[in-house]
Design an enzyme around this catalytic site. Sequence first.
Site, PDB file in Angstrom:
ATOM      1  N   ARG A 167       0.816  -1.217   0.000  1.00 47.05           N
ATOM      2  CA  ARG A 167       0.000   0.000   0.000  1.00 47.05           C
ATOM      3  C   ARG A 167       0.851   1.268   0.000  1.00 47.05           C
ATOM      4  NH1 ARG A 167      -5.162  -2.058   3.648  1.00 47.05           N
ATOM      5  NH2 ARG A 167      -6.290  -2.770   1.823  1.00 47.05           N
ATOM      6  N   LYS A 221     -21.015 -18.493  -0.547  1.00 48.75           N
ATOM      7  CA  LYS A 221     -22.459 -18.359  -0.334  1.00 48.75           C
ATOM      8  C   LYS A 221     -23.158 -17.431  -1.305  1.00 48.75           C
ATOM      9  CE  LYS A 221     -22.420 -19.241   4.601  1.00 48.75           C
ATOM     10  NZ  LYS A 221     -22.622 -18.627   5.922  1.00 48.75           N
ATOM     11  N   GLY A 267     -11.053 -10.469  -1.758  1.00 53.39           N
ATOM     12  CA  GLY A 267      -9.966 -10.949  -0.901  1.00 53.39           C
ATOM     13  C   GLY A 267      -9.466 -12.333  -1.269  1.00 53.39           C
ATOM     14  N   GLY A 285     -13.865  -4.586   0.083  1.00 57.12           N
ATOM     15  CA  GLY A 285     -15.245  -4.121   0.233  1.00 57.12           C
ATOM     16  C   GLY A 285     -15.666  -3.113  -0.823  1.00 57.12           C
TER      17      GLY A 285
HETATM   18  P1  ADP Z   1     -13.867 -13.296  -2.212  1.00 54.34           P
HETATM   19  O1  ADP Z   1     -13.184 -13.068  -0.877  1.00 54.34           O
HETATM   20  O2  ADP Z   1     -12.877 -13.297  -3.334  1.00 54.34           O
HETATM   21  O3  ADP Z   1     -15.005 -12.340  -2.444  1.00 54.34           O
HETATM   22  P2  ADP Z   1     -15.513 -15.391  -1.111  1.00 54.34           P
HETATM   23  O4  ADP Z   1     -15.124 -14.983   0.270  1.00 54.34           O
HETATM   24  O5  ADP Z   1     -16.903 -15.143  -1.537  1.00 54.34           O
HETATM   25  O6  ADP Z   1     -14.478 -14.770  -2.175  1.00 54.34           O
HETATM   26  O7  ADP Z   1     -15.333 -16.971  -1.283  1.00 54.34           O
HETATM   27  C1  ADP Z   1     -14.158 -17.653  -0.977  1.00 54.34           C
HETATM   28  C2  ADP Z   1     -14.430 -18.926  -0.223  1.00 54.34           C
HETATM   29  O8  ADP Z   1     -15.345 -19.788  -0.901  1.00 54.34           O
HETATM   30  C3  ADP Z   1     -13.155 -19.723  -0.062  1.00 54.34           C
HETATM   31  O9  ADP Z   1     -12.823 -19.810   1.308  1.00 54.34           O
HETATM   32  C4  ADP Z   1     -13.497 -21.093  -0.641  1.00 54.34           C
HETATM   33  O10 ADP Z   1     -12.956 -22.169   0.101  1.00 54.34           O
HETATM   34  C5  ADP Z   1     -15.000 -21.112  -0.574  1.00 54.34           C
HETATM   35  N1  ADP Z   1     -15.566 -22.107  -1.510  1.00 54.34           N
HETATM   36  C6  ADP Z   1     -15.445 -22.127  -2.853  1.00 54.34           C
HETATM   37  N2  ADP Z   1     -16.029 -23.223  -3.355  1.00 54.34           N
HETATM   38  C7  ADP Z   1     -16.566 -23.916  -2.322  1.00 54.34           C
HETATM   39  C8  ADP Z   1     -17.291 -25.149  -2.215  1.00 54.34           C
HETATM   40  N3  ADP Z   1     -17.609 -25.882  -3.287  1.00 54.34           N
HETATM   41  N4  ADP Z   1     -17.658 -25.542  -0.968  1.00 54.34           N
HETATM   42  C9  ADP Z   1     -17.337 -24.808   0.107  1.00 54.34           C
HETATM   43  N5  ADP Z   1     -16.657 -23.644   0.072  1.00 54.34           N
HETATM   44  C10 ADP Z   1     -16.265 -23.193  -1.137  1.00 54.34           C
END
Ligand code: ADP
Length: 393
Positions: free
Chosen positions: A35, A196, A352, A375
């Site tokens: 940063r 999710k 992230g 965010g």
């Molecule tokens: P970002 O931080 O890039 O926005 P998210 O936080 O939404 O991404 O999602 C990342 C998480 O989703 C990871 O920890 C990953 O392990 C989980 N994940 C991806 N595919 C699956 C799956 N099939 N079952 C459970 N968890 C999953």
Amino acid sequence: MTFRRIEQAPDNVTALVRVDFNVPMQDGAITDDTRLRAALPTIKALQAKGCKVALLAHFDRPKGKVVPEMSLKPVVEPLAKLLGSPVAFADDCVGDAAKAAIDALPAGGVILLENTRFHAGEEKNDPELAKQMAALGQIYVNDAFSAAHRAHASTEGIAHILPAYAGKQMERELDALDSALGNPKRPVLGIVGGAKVSTKLDLLRNLIGKLDRLAIGGGMANTFLFAQGVEIGGSLAEKDMADTARQIIAAAKGKCELLLPLDAVVAKEVKPHADARMCGLDDIQADEKILDVGEKTIRRLREAMKHSHTLIWNGPLGVFEMPPFDQGTVIAAQDAAELAKAGKLIAVAGGGDTVAALNHAGVAGDFSFVSTAGGAFLEWMEGKTLPGVAALH
Ligand code: ADP
Ligand code: MG
């Protein structure tokens, strides 16, 4: 996108520059200076214009009180070293002492002002605090896209008092985001993964109105598959979101082609190097969990990328933290990177875990742009107006 840039700013003035210096620190030492390095182009551009540079930043969450452990002081020396010129420091981001310290700077001099969040008015966007900050300079430059989703005194309020400009980093980010969603070269493909549906509902709703195709992967795809009657065994899914998933599928009809997984990599246990197998969607056993997308899904995604000019990606396609369930994400990332490197695809990604996954795949540097703004990036993908950006128009 229209916003004012540093080139349009006057020379030889004092610029109040909002940066993101919320760096990881351990025992008073910075453990990752990304940063700080990111702020250098803006500081140098202003120095070249003969401007004095007064840096505004927050650090951690002092909640409106002076918390000595959350001082920005430890940033001064590392920043000076990276910049190759001295950096002064003022104990407060407003007031006579800060004013005197800025007055004492030579043209092109740089000063870091103490943590803006030591004042309760910062997070409340108190106009009085913004006014006191604004009194220290003639122009305002915002280079902290990652803080632009918050309307605080130093990210938003002050921009209404002084002529406001986007810093170099902010400019790069806004131009990249505009090329991905604002005004993209079509067809545009989106990839959304992650755990999710519930955390990404606004994002999905916004994207189906803007993209030509949207591939859904990760845990959230399980909810969509479940909603369509696929037996998903013990996979992570939000079964109470099945209706919502069906609504999204219906809303996408005729506007945006949804690409749901065609196959899966499943295992009985969620752990690194668990016994895994690839299977069709009609063959998932009750004690198995979907942990990654399968080969067919990846192949179709590769084809979709080849037929697109722009890619916007948030969310890993599988449990990328645990091999072999990183493979879908890694291969898709490599495919995108290859096309981007060949100039065939504008590939933009953020989030992230997405950034971590692209780094794990070793291809983050080949993407057209990777946002580390967290965010703020997600809110932008949701189609929300970011107050810190809106104030630059
Ligand atoms: P970002 O931080 O890039 O926005 P998210 O936080 O939404 O991404 O999602 C990342 C998480 O989703 C990871 O920890 C990953 O392990 C989980 N994940 C991806 N595919 C699956 C799956 N099939 N079952 C459970 N968890 C999953
Ligand atoms: Mg995450």
